[in-house]
Design an enzyme around this catalytic site. Structure first.
Site, PDB file in Angstrom:
ATOM      1  N   ASP A  98     -38.566 -18.366  26.241  1.00 15.94           N
ATOM      2  CA  ASP A  98     -37.391 -17.869  25.523  1.00 15.94           C
ATOM      3  C   ASP A  98     -37.546 -16.356  25.326  1.00 15.94           C
ATOM      4  OD1 ASP A  98     -35.130 -19.186  23.433  1.00 15.94           O
ATOM      5  OD2 ASP A  98     -35.866 -17.207  22.840  1.00 15.94           O
ATOM      6  N   HIS A 110     -36.909 -14.590  22.852  1.00 18.42           N
ATOM      7  CA  HIS A 110     -37.403 -14.266  21.507  1.00 18.42           C
ATOM      8  C   HIS A 110     -38.805 -14.854  21.324  1.00 18.42           C
ATOM      9  CE1 HIS A 110     -32.946 -14.386  21.212  1.00 18.42           C
ATOM     10  NE2 HIS A 110     -33.152 -13.253  20.558  1.00 18.42           N
ATOM     11  N   HIS A 156     -38.465 -20.891  16.188  1.00 17.56           N
ATOM     12  CA  HIS A 156     -38.583 -19.926  15.076  1.00 17.56           C
ATOM     13  C   HIS A 156     -38.948 -20.585  13.753  1.00 17.56           C
ATOM     14  CE1 HIS A 156     -37.235 -16.681  17.556  1.00 17.56           C
ATOM     15  NE2 HIS A 156     -36.030 -17.173  17.737  1.00 17.56           N
ATOM     16  N   ASP A 194     -32.466 -17.352  27.377  1.00 21.46           N
ATOM     17  CA  ASP A 194     -31.771 -16.144  26.934  1.00 21.46           C
ATOM     18  C   ASP A 194     -32.399 -14.855  27.480  1.00 21.46           C
ATOM     19  OD1 ASP A 194     -33.937 -16.781  25.359  1.00 21.46           O
ATOM     20  OD2 ASP A 194     -32.828 -16.788  23.457  1.00 21.46           O
TER      21      ASP A 194
HETATM   22 ZN   LIG Z   1     -34.103 -17.066  21.984  1.00 16.57          ZN
END
Ligand SMILES: [Zn+2]
Length: 312
Positions: A166, A168, A129, A249
């Site tokens: 991931d 996200h 991120h 995740d």
């Molecule tokens: Zn994540």
């Protein structure tokens, strides 16, 4: 016929010293759970090395000096400092960050020099991120982006592919490589979900591949997204190295998202990426831990990922 594979595991106790507030999902226990899992007999042939202190100058491959200075200047002498609601710094964060970068660079070195076939870096804090000049979403420095640029600089690679499974979207990696056609960034992720980016029409200079999933999706949708949207693009790109932003995740047990993957899905995508790496770049894969917040789901998924990387 695949020959015996040497797989490198990079780890270091200093990754436990990056502290987050009580109740924060991105916590040192994540690595403790992975360490316990990797005590199993089947992991005894891993080549285990301590992550070295990376030269923080390497962070400049992906970030301006002002970003590095901002992080360093906010590291507290005691307690914790919040950069935003999710992202915080503790006294041990600086060393952990340096060793995360050092782990990624060492993994690239050993894979590129042929000392090992592939590598997994069990590191914290995560990185995908972190944008060019913004720390967010538990991430300070974009380790996978630094590793990709480092591999290009040190080994003259023309094309590096980054696969991010991931749950996200890796907005930071996308941001850093938005105009860089020498990098292919491919991501599967839940949408809508933090950080909000990752629509399929975000394509950079034709080098960004976003394959969003929807809440409730599971193995079939994940594998279809990989099979249709991601894997053919990697094949056509003919990478010299494959990096993985390995977040776990999207596991069904994870508390931060609603995708229902199981351990065998991580083994499946790992095998698919190994096949492409065998075809295009002598099997070279460097995988970096990103998210994964249910300790059982995380540790079992890492085990499936690593056991596959170690397979003959
Ligand atoms: Zn994540």
């Amino acid at each position: 016929m695949r020959h015996a594979v040497a797989t490198l595991l990079l780890h270091h106790p200093s990754f436990l010293d990056h502290l987050t507030p009580s109740g924060h999902p991105e916590r040192p226990d994540r690595l403790r759970a992975i360490d316990r899992m990797l005590e199993a007999e089947r992991f005894q042939t891993l080549i285990r090395e301590q992550a070295p202190l990376g030269d923080i100058e390497a962070a400049l491959l992906a970030h301006p000096a002002s970003h590095v200075d901002m992080i360093r200047d906010h590291i507290p002498d005691s307690g914790m400092v919040q950069l935003d609601a999710d992202t915080c710094l503790s006294p041990g964060t600086w060393q952990a960050s340096q060793r995360a970068i050092g782990a990624a660079m060492q993994a690239v070195d050993e894979v590129m020099e042929g000392k090992v076939n592939n590598a997994f870096c069990a590191i914290r804090p995560p990185g995908h991120h972190a944008e060019t000049a913004t720390a967010m979403g538990f991430c300070l420095f974009n380790t996978v982006a630094i590793a990709a640029r480092y591999a290009q600089r040190e080994y003259g690679l023309s094309r590096v592919a980054i696969v991010d499974f991931d749950v996200h979207h890796g907005n930071g990696t996308q941001d850093i490589f938005w105009n860089d056609a020498s990098m292919l960034y491919c991501s599967t992720h839940q949408m809508p979900l933090f950080p909000g980016s990752g629509a399929s029409n975000e394509t950079g200079v034709g080098n960004i591949v976003n394959a969003p999933l929807h809440a409730g999706d599971g193995s079939a949708e994940f594998r279809e997204a990989m099979d249709i949207a991601v894997l053919p693009r990697i094949d056509a790109f003919e990478p010299d190295l494959i990096l993985i932003s390995a977040g776990f995740d999207a596991h069904f047990r994870d508390p931060l998202a609603n995708i229902n993957l199981v351990e065998t899905d991580y083994a499946w995508i790992t095998r698919k990426l190994m096949d492409l790496a065998d075809k295009h770049c002598e099997g070279r894969i460097v995988s970096l831990l990103e998210g994964g917040y249910d300790l059982e789901g995380l540790s079992h998924s890492v085990a499936a990922h690593l056991a596959t990387l170690m397979e003959n």
